[in-house]
Structures are given as C-alpha cells and as structure tokens.
Write an enzyme that holds these catalytic residues in place. Structure first.
Site, PDB file in Angstrom:
ATOM      1  N   TYR A 276       0.840  -1.200   0.000  1.00  0.00           N
ATOM      2  CA  TYR A 276       0.000   0.000   0.000  1.00  0.00           C
ATOM      3  C   TYR A 276       0.875   1.251   0.000  1.00  0.00           C
ATOM      4  CZ  TYR A 276      -3.185   3.614   1.647  1.00  0.00           C
ATOM      5  OH  TYR A 276      -3.907   4.776   1.781  1.00  0.00           O
TER       6      TYR A 276
ATOM      7  N   LYS B  94       1.453   4.164  -2.930  1.00  0.00           N
ATOM      8  CA  LYS B  94       1.220   5.597  -2.715  1.00  0.00           C
ATOM      9  C   LYS B  94       2.437   6.424  -3.142  1.00  0.00           C
ATOM     10  CE  LYS B  94      -2.996   5.835  -1.520  1.00  0.00           C
ATOM     11  NZ  LYS B  94      -3.928   6.626  -2.316  1.00  0.00           N
TER      12      LYS B  94
END
Length: 109
Positions: A95, A99
C-alpha cells in the site's frame, strides 16, 4: 453526484467519463495494508493498475484527478518530527509503495 465502479475495468470507466461528461475524478480506490499484504498481486492491480487507468483517462479526456496520498507512503527511515515535504520514503507495505508510486507519477504526469 458520484459513481462507484471497478477501477480495473477501463472500458467501463471510459463509458462513464463519456456518458456522464465527467471532468473530475476523485480516486480513492486502494487495498489498504491489512488486506493488501494478504493478497499482494491483487493490491498491485487495484492500487497501481487502477491508478494507471485513471491517469490514462485523464490524459485522453483532459480530466482533472485528485489522488490523495497517506502517511503510509513514509517508512521507518522517514523523520518523525518536522517532516519536510521532500524526504526519504521507503514504506514497508505494498500500500505504501503504491502511494509513493502515485506521488511520483503525479510529479511527471
């Protein structure tokens, strides 16, 4: 108004943009760390391929997009206090990596 859709279905996204004359996309689609670490291939598809789909639509149809980042983009080497706008980002989750990927694409795209 807003529409929920599958960020991996480029053709459907394209139809929505055209049929609804969309000029802004707010892109929140992501698998967060708890789920993403359990299924990394799916997290890569949703978090990275999904972003690429949205960015390609933005390019083709001159859309504005908003893709928020998160504290997840930082890692243990990032300064905890007085964190500068530009600093080391070495996240330890897919994750967080996705990003950072989104942030960097935003700088060039």
């Amino acid at each position: 108004p807003y529409i929920y859709t599958d960020v991996l279905d480029f053709k459907n996204l394209q139809e929505l943009v055209v049929n609804h004359r969309i000029d802004w996309i707010v892109h929140f689609s992501a698998l967060l760390s708890a789920v993403g670490e359990q299924n990394v291939p799916l997290a890569i598809r949703v978090n990275i391929e999904g972003l690429h789909n949205v960015m390609e639509l933005a390019k083709q149809y001159h859309l504005r997009i908003f893709v928020p980042s998160t504290i997840g983009a930082f890692g243990p080497e990032s300064p905890l206090e007085l964190t500068p706008d530009v600093c080391i980002q070495r996240p330890k989750t897919i994750y967080g990596v996705s990003k950072v990927h989104a942030e960097l694409l935003g700088e060039v795209g």
